[in-house]
Design a protein around this motif. Structure first.
Motif, short mmCIF file in Angstrom:
data_model
loop_
_atom_site.label_atom_id
_atom_site.label_comp_id
_atom_site.label_asym_id
_atom_site.label_seq_id
_atom_site.Cartn_x
_atom_site.Cartn_y
_atom_site.Cartn_z
N LYS A 368 0.88 -0.99 0.06
CA LYS A 368 -0.05 0.00 0.05
C LYS A 368 0.77 1.39 -0.01
O LYS A 368 0.58 2.20 -0.61
N LEU A 369 1.95 1.37 0.85
CA LEU A 369 2.99 2.22 0.76
C LEU A 369 3.76 2.26 -0.59
O LEU A 369 4.72 3.44 -0.74
N GLY A 370 3.66 1.57 -1.32
CA GLY A 370 4.39 1.51 -2.76
C GLY A 370 5.83 0.81 -2.53
O GLY A 370 6.62 0.91 -3.63
N PHE A 371 6.31 0.31 -1.63
CA PHE A 371 7.55 -0.65 -1.54
C PHE A 371 7.49 -1.84 -2.39
O PHE A 371 8.96 -2.16 -2.58
N TYR A 372 6.90 -2.40 -2.69
CA TYR A 372 6.65 -3.32 -3.77
C TYR A 372 7.01 -2.95 -5.32
O TYR A 372 7.30 -3.64 -6.19
N ASP A 373 6.89 -1.61 -5.71
CA ASP A 373 6.84 -1.00 -7.00
C ASP A 373 8.26 -0.13 -7.13
O ASP A 373 8.53 0.34 -6.25
N ARG A 374 8.44 -0.33 -8.39
CA ARG A 374 9.73 0.72 -8.76
C ARG A 374 9.08 2.16 -8.39
O ARG A 374 7.95 2.37 -9.13
N ARG A 424 -2.02 10.53 3.54
CA ARG A 424 -2.27 10.59 1.92
C ARG A 424 -1.19 10.17 1.51
O ARG A 424 0.19 10.99 1.48
N LEU A 425 -1.02 9.10 0.58
CA LEU A 425 0.36 8.75 -0.15
C LEU A 425 0.02 9.43 -1.54
O LEU A 425 -0.64 9.35 -2.52
N ILE A 426 1.06 10.50 -1.85
CA ILE A 426 1.11 11.39 -3.14
C ILE A 426 2.39 11.09 -3.83
O ILE A 426 3.48 11.18 -3.36
N PRO A 427 2.09 10.63 -5.04
CA PRO A 427 3.36 10.24 -5.67
C PRO A 427 4.39 11.88 -6.08
O PRO A 427 3.80 12.72 -6.04
N PRO A 428 5.54 11.43 -5.80
CA PRO A 428 6.56 12.39 -6.02
C PRO A 428 6.54 13.16 -7.39
O PRO A 428 6.42 12.36 -8.53
N THR A 429 6.84 14.58 -7.64
CA THR A 429 7.00 14.95 -8.93
C THR A 429 8.36 16.05 -8.60
O THR A 429 8.44 16.85 -7.72
N PHE A 430 8.77 16.16 -9.81
CA PHE A 430 9.91 17.45 -10.00
C PHE A 430 9.37 18.61 -10.65
O PHE A 430 10.03 19.32 -11.16
N LEU A 431 8.04 18.53 -10.95
CA LEU A 431 7.49 19.60 -11.79
C LEU A 431 6.21 20.08 -10.65
O LEU A 431 5.68 19.60 -9.84
N PRO A 432 5.86 21.74 -11.01
CA PRO A 432 4.86 22.04 -9.90
C PRO A 432 3.52 21.37 -10.19
O PRO A 432 3.19 20.98 -11.24
N ARG A 433 2.84 21.35 -9.21
CA ARG A 433 1.72 20.35 -9.31
C ARG A 433 0.67 21.42 -8.44
O ARG A 433 0.60 21.96 -7.47
N ARG A 435 -3.55 22.06 -6.83
CA ARG A 435 -4.33 21.32 -5.92
C ARG A 435 -5.15 20.24 -6.52
O ARG A 435 -5.39 19.33 -5.91
N GLU A 436 -5.68 20.50 -7.56
CA GLU A 436 -6.67 19.76 -8.37
C GLU A 436 -5.70 18.42 -8.64
O GLU A 436 -6.39 17.39 -8.57
N GLN A 437 -4.60 18.55 -9.09
CA GLN A 437 -3.83 17.23 -9.52
C GLN A 437 -3.67 16.51 -8.33
O GLN A 437 -3.66 15.19 -8.25
N VAL A 438 -3.36 17.21 -7.05
CA VAL A 438 -3.13 16.51 -5.92
C VAL A 438 -4.10 15.65 -5.53
O VAL A 438 -4.17 14.44 -5.20
N GLU A 439 -5.30 16.08 -5.54
CA GLU A 439 -6.67 15.48 -5.17
C GLU A 439 -6.86 14.29 -6.04
O GLU A 439 -7.27 13.32 -5.45
N GLN A 440 -6.50 14.54 -7.33
CA GLN A 440 -6.71 13.37 -8.14
C GLN A 440 -5.77 11.91 -7.99
O GLN A 440 -5.99 10.84 -8.28
N LEU A 441 -4.53 12.32 -7.38
CA LEU A 441 -3.61 11.31 -7.39
C LEU A 441 -3.41 10.96 -5.95
O LEU A 441 -2.77 9.72 -5.65
N ALA A 442 -3.72 11.58 -4.87
CA ALA A 442 -3.38 11.19 -3.51
C ALA A 442 -4.21 9.90 -3.19
O ALA A 442 -5.59 9.78 -3.53
N ARG A 443 -3.65 9.33 -2.40
CA ARG A 443 -4.45 8.07 -1.83
C ARG A 443 -4.38 7.79 -0.39
O ARG A 443 -3.35 7.88 0.13
N GLN A 444 -5.54 7.72 0.22
CA GLN A 444 -5.26 7.52 1.53
C GLN A 444 -4.67 6.03 2.00
O GLN A 444 -5.47 5.22 1.71
N VAL A 445 -3.82 6.07 2.82
CA VAL A 445 -3.00 4.75 3.20
C VAL A 445 -2.97 4.45 4.73
O VAL A 445 -2.87 3.40 5.35
N ILE A 446 -3.16 5.44 5.51
CA ILE A 446 -3.27 5.42 6.76
C ILE A 446 -4.52 6.43 7.35
O ILE A 446 -4.65 7.21 6.64
N SER A 447 -4.96 6.27 8.43
CA SER A 447 -6.03 7.12 8.79
C SER A 447 -5.39 8.29 9.56
O SER A 447 -4.34 8.56 9.73
#
Length: 571
Positions: A368-374, A424-433, A435-447
């Motif tokens: 869920k935290l992404g540790f199994y993925d590249r 909320r787990l939010i994928p990293p980016t080196f480009l400006p992001r 709020r709308e993009q954050v809401e689309q990408l964020a995933r709740q992983v712990i309370s």
């Protein structure tokens, strides 16, 4: 007039008419020949023009302007504040038409006199290829060298203007920006990302040759990048480490504000990047992170509901599983509550928490935290995590405190941001992001409750535990230390460690995650010979926060008297 005279006069007139007819006939013949000659001449001209027109669409057209085929324009790359990180300048390049070279030896002698770094033998071979109409002599020369070659007066030598990439910030952001090859095509970092996503297609279509392109703005803050690089470099020298790395991430957006990996390289001299120790340790390297990983195990246990802050575990004796023994470094040898397990970095207590959750749930949490993925970012350079396929009981226990599992540090930093930003787990980016993009990408992983408890524990560890030296008055820093023995020749080394400090500030309302790593630091007089993370990566983080917080617009606040005041949680 007599008949004879009339006859003679008629004969003379007849002869004059004959002569005139012959002259007229000769003139007509000459005019016809002239017409034929003109027709043939114009025919040859028309055929020649047609041949030249056909040749213009063939390879020779590129020979007439070699810069047209390689002079790829690129957009400027800017940091978040508009500071130029990469730009194009026009520079001369020298080429030759071997068919027009009269004396190869003389040409080689004159050229190498101006460009002494050239291989004379290779140049002689190139200039001797009379079947070719174009060969490079030297690309990206200086205006002074161009002038000197021009004065040499070498027949068949020509010049074109090409785009050359320059990096005003030099080494400071090399691993992020990347670099290009001699044809101005991106081969690393953001430069390669641009080619892979859109710029390469423009170049392939024959567009974006010389025209100015819209600048590309990054999430990077060069001021923060410089401060982090400066402090990590100072710590490498102070603790005689072989390498160091660090990153700053906006926990609300996933934007990477800084990322440093030392030793680094100068993108203006791309050959430096080929040296083995110049890899990007944050995204490409994979490491066991030691006790810093206990933050994830603790969050997992609390979020499962099977463990609370009031839970306690027996850390009086080591855990024995088969032929393996799990003990504590400077153990307390008593029952420990969860906050005590965290601030004393107890392997025993952490292993018991993991066992309470179970192997299957542990694996699911790490997935869920992404540790199994590249890890995926705009940078093409990334390493794949190394996780055991089969888990025994001892496997789960060692993974719980950061051994037996290797991940890219950037992956741990991204997951660490989720522990403190409300879960909320939010994928990293080196480009400006946005709020709308954050809401689309964020995933709740712990309370949110678990996230608040983790902020409390991380702050408590800086106030009372192993992270004390990271404290910065007014900025409520919280974090977790990690000291991992390195694997050498398949065995854990007793004298080589990889140290990490995973932190956030301010814990009252987290804005940024800061991760610092030192590879093989050594103890010194100031650390009383200790080489653990609390003595090197923790104070390094404190110095970084002290410098970057004002730059990032984080105002200082009156710090709580102790860690328990950070959140309304008691134990």
């Amino acid at each position: 007039m007599s008949v004879r005279e009339d006859l003679e006069a008629g004969q003379r007139q007849s002869r004059r008419h004959d002569r005139a007819a012959k002259v007229e006939k000769r003139m007509r013949g000459r005019l016809l020949l002239a017409k034929i000659a003109f027709v043939c001449l114009y025919g040859v001209i028309i055929v020649r023009l047609a041949m030249l027109a056909e040749m213009q669409t063939g390879p020779l057209a590129r020979h007439l302007d070699p810069g047209e085929a390689v002079s790829h324009a690129r957009p400027e790359i800017l940091d978040r504040n508009g500071v130029v990180l990469a730009s194009d300048i026009m520079v001369p390049s020298a080429y030759a038409d071997p068919k027009r070279i009269i004396d190869v030896d003389e040409a080689v002698e004159k050229i190498t006199a101006v460009l002494p770094g050239l291989d004379g033998r290779a140049l002689r071979t190139s200039l001797s290829q009379k079947d070719k109409r174009f060969v490079w002599v030297k690309r990206e020369i200086t205006p002074r060298q161009r002038a000197a070659l021009h004065r040499a007066g070498i027949p068949g030598l020509g010049f074109v203007q090409e785009n050359q990439r320059v990096y005003p910030a030099g080494r400071t952001a090399a691993h992020i920006v990347g670099f290009v090859n001699i044809d101005n095509l991106g081969i690393a970092g953001i430069e390669k990302h641009l080619d892979d996503t859109w710029l390469g297609a423009l170049h392939a279509a024959g567009l974006a040759r010389t025209q100015k392109l819209e600048p590309v703005r990054l999430s990077l803050d060069l001021r923060v990048q410089h401060a982090m690089r400066d402090e990590i470099q100072a710590s490498i020298e102070e603790f005689e480490a072989v390498a160091g790395a660090g990153t700053v991430i906006d926990v609300r957006t996933g934007e990477v504000v800084a990322m440093v990996s030392l030793p680094d390289f100068d993108p203006n001299v791309p050959a430096e990047a080929l040296e083995p120790d110049r890899i990007n340790r944050l995204t490409t390297g994979v490491y066991e992170l030691g006790s810093a990983f206990k933050a994830f195990t603790t969050a997992m246990a609390l979020d499962s509901g099977k463990v609370t802050l009031q839970s306690s575990f027996d850390a009086r004796n080591p855990i024995r599983v088969g032929r393996f023994t799990i003990g504590d470094y400077h153990g307390e040898h008593r029952w420990l509550t969860v906050p005590e397990v965290f601030i004393h970095s107890s392997n025993i207590g952490t292993a018991y928490m993991a066992r309470a959750v179970g192997i299957e749930s542990h694996q699911q949490f790490l997935r869920k935290l992404g540790f199994y993925d590249r890890i995926v970012t705009e940078l093409p350079e990334s390493g794949a995590p190394s996780i055991p396929r089969k888990w025994a009981e001892v496997t789960q226990m060692t993974i719980s405190f950061g051994h037996g599992l290797s991940v890219p540090p950037m992956q741990a930093a991204v997951a660490g941001a989720a522990l403190v930003n409300g879960g909320r787990l939010i994928p990293p980016t080196f480009l400006p992001r946005s709020r709308e993009q954050v809401e689309q990408l964020a995933r709740q992983v712990i309370s949110e409750k678990t996230s608040a408890e983790m902020r409390y524990l991380m702050r408590l560890n800086v106030v009372k535990g192993s992270g004390k030296k990271a404290d910065v008055p007014g900025y409520s820093v919280g974090g977790k230390t990690g000291t991992a023995e390195k694997v050498v020749d398949g065995r854990y080394s007793g004298n080589k460690v990889l140290n990490t400090f995973l932190s956030t500030f301010p814990t009252t309302d987290p804005r940024y995650l800061v991760m610092v790593m030192l590879d093989e630091p050594k103890g010194n007089k100031e650390t009383y010979g200790y080489r653990t993370a609390g003595w090197n990566t923790a104070p390094t983080t404190g110095r970084i926060v002290r410098r970057i917080a004002p730059l990032l617009g984080v105002p200082p606040q009156i710090a709580p008297a102790d860690g328990e005041a950070a959140v309304s949680v008691s134990y």
